[in-house]
Write an enzyme that holds these catalytic residues in place. Structure first.
Site, PDB file in Angstrom:
ATOM      1  N   ASP A 277      -9.612  -4.203  -5.842  1.00 40.97           N
ATOM      2  CA  ASP A 277      -9.031  -3.114  -4.898  1.00 40.97           C
ATOM      3  C   ASP A 277      -9.121  -1.892  -5.748  1.00 40.97           C
ATOM      4  OD1 ASP A 277      -7.138  -1.512  -3.586  1.00 40.97           O
ATOM      5  OD2 ASP A 277      -5.528  -2.665  -3.983  1.00 40.97           O
TER       6      ASP A 277
ATOM      7  N   SER B 123       0.809  -1.237  -0.164  1.00 41.30           N
ATOM      8  CA  SER B 123      -0.065   0.187   0.183  1.00 41.30           C
ATOM      9  C   SER B 123       0.885   1.430  -0.029  1.00 41.30           C
ATOM     10  CB  SER B 123      -1.047  -0.144   1.133  1.00 41.30           C
ATOM     11  OG  SER B 123      -1.916   0.830   1.047  1.00 41.30           O
TER      12      SER B 123
END
Length: 324
Positions: free
Chosen positions: A267, A168
């Protein structure tokens, strides 16, 4: 839970449940999960870990797998945790358990970096801390470096197999570290052998895929960046968050020989990760880049569901990348 100003007005600007909430008046709530202690012999994986201080600003948790011999040399992996630059730590169970599993499977020495968080320390603090941590690890290859050297790195680290990995926001940092390594040398002339970007947090002003301009600007990814780096040059099109923005440095500058990018079908940042891979391929970078797109999974699922079959498969894939 730590709160910057408990007298908030109740209007929420954005939230990342259950970890972080920002209010209209600028106050925020950060839900800090409890840290877990390191262990010299994890009962499940056999991995040992310990905490160290790198500098006034930076600390880390080190991991060492069970050794086959006292002088065994292993690849070195510098890990940069995620958390939108403003929450999560290298010491909480979420990361500790994942590191134990990865270290056992990949048979690597890991330095899991704890960098300063926004908003107390707005970006670029996390980038600078991560670079300084990378330099500290690399300095162990230099006999003339004037530091107190860590025995696990000196005795068991193979600096010809030097990797960097993040998830991330940590994967965003990894991109910026391999870009910076293209213009600044690491101590001891250490070269990054490979980089893993898991679910990288990239964004930009131009929507991609089916996203509209309005939804792009209202996205959580957009709002987070404005919060963690309010003075970013170029705003959401700063090269740090949008590496393919107009005027961004060429991705041919990347300094490592191979890269692995992981995305998830569900995502929000998936399309940006795929776009990044294509941009690297189109640049004049001479390395090899591979995309792993996990069907039916969301952001950083492998840590949320560590015991799932897909998580175990992904960890095996990362281990193969490091050791092939």
């Amino acid at each position: 839970m730590s709160v910057s100003n408990i007298k908030h007005d109740g209007d929420i600007v954005w939230e990342y449940k259950p970890r972080f909430r920002l209010y209209k008046d600028g106050s925020y709530e950060r839900n800090d999960f409890p840290d877990v202690p390191p262990s010299l012999d994890d009962p499940i994986t056999g991995v040992s870990s310990k905490d160290i201080t790198i500098s006034k600003e930076i600390s880390a948790r080190l991991y060492l797998p069970k050794l086959n011999s006292p002088n065994q040399k292993l690849p070195i992996l510098v890990y940069i945790h995620g958390g939108a630059f403003c929450f999560e730590t290298a010491f909480e169970a979420y990361y500790h358990d994942y590191m134990n599993a990865l270290v056992k499977e990949a048979n690597v020495v890991v330095v899991s970096v704890e960098y300063r968080l926004a908003p107390e320390h707005p970006l670029p603090a996390a980038y600078e801390d991560s670079w300084n941590a990378l330099q500290w690890v690399a300095s162990h290859s230099d006999n003339e470096a004037k530091i107190e050297k860590e025995p696990w790195l000196i005795n068991h680290g193979d600096f010809d197999k030097f990797f960097i990995n993040g998830d991330s926001a940590g994967a965003n940092i990894v991109n910026n570290m391999v870009m910076r390594a293209g213009t600044e040398k690491l101590h001891g002339d250490v070269i990054i052998a490979g980089a893993i970007l898991a679910f990288p947090y990239f964004w930009g002003s131009k929507p991609i895929g089916s996203m509209s301009s309005e939804s792009n600007m209202q996205s959580l990814s957009y709002k987070i960046w404005e919060f963690v780096y309010p003075l970013a040059p170029g705003g959401i099109d700063c090269a740090l968050i949008n590496p393919i923005a107009d005027g961004a440095p060429s991705l041919a500058q990347i300094r490592c020989s191979k890269m692995l990018v992981v995305t998830g079908e569900l995502d929000e940042v998936r399309e940006r990760g795929i776009q990044y891979v294509e941009a690297v391929k189109k640049s004049e970078w001479k390395g090899e880049i591979e995309l792993v797109d996990v069907e039916g999974e969301d952001h950083c699922f492998q840590m949320e569901h560590l015991q799932s079959e897909k998580a175990r498969d992904l960890i095996k894939r990362l281990a193969y990348f490091i050791n092939k």
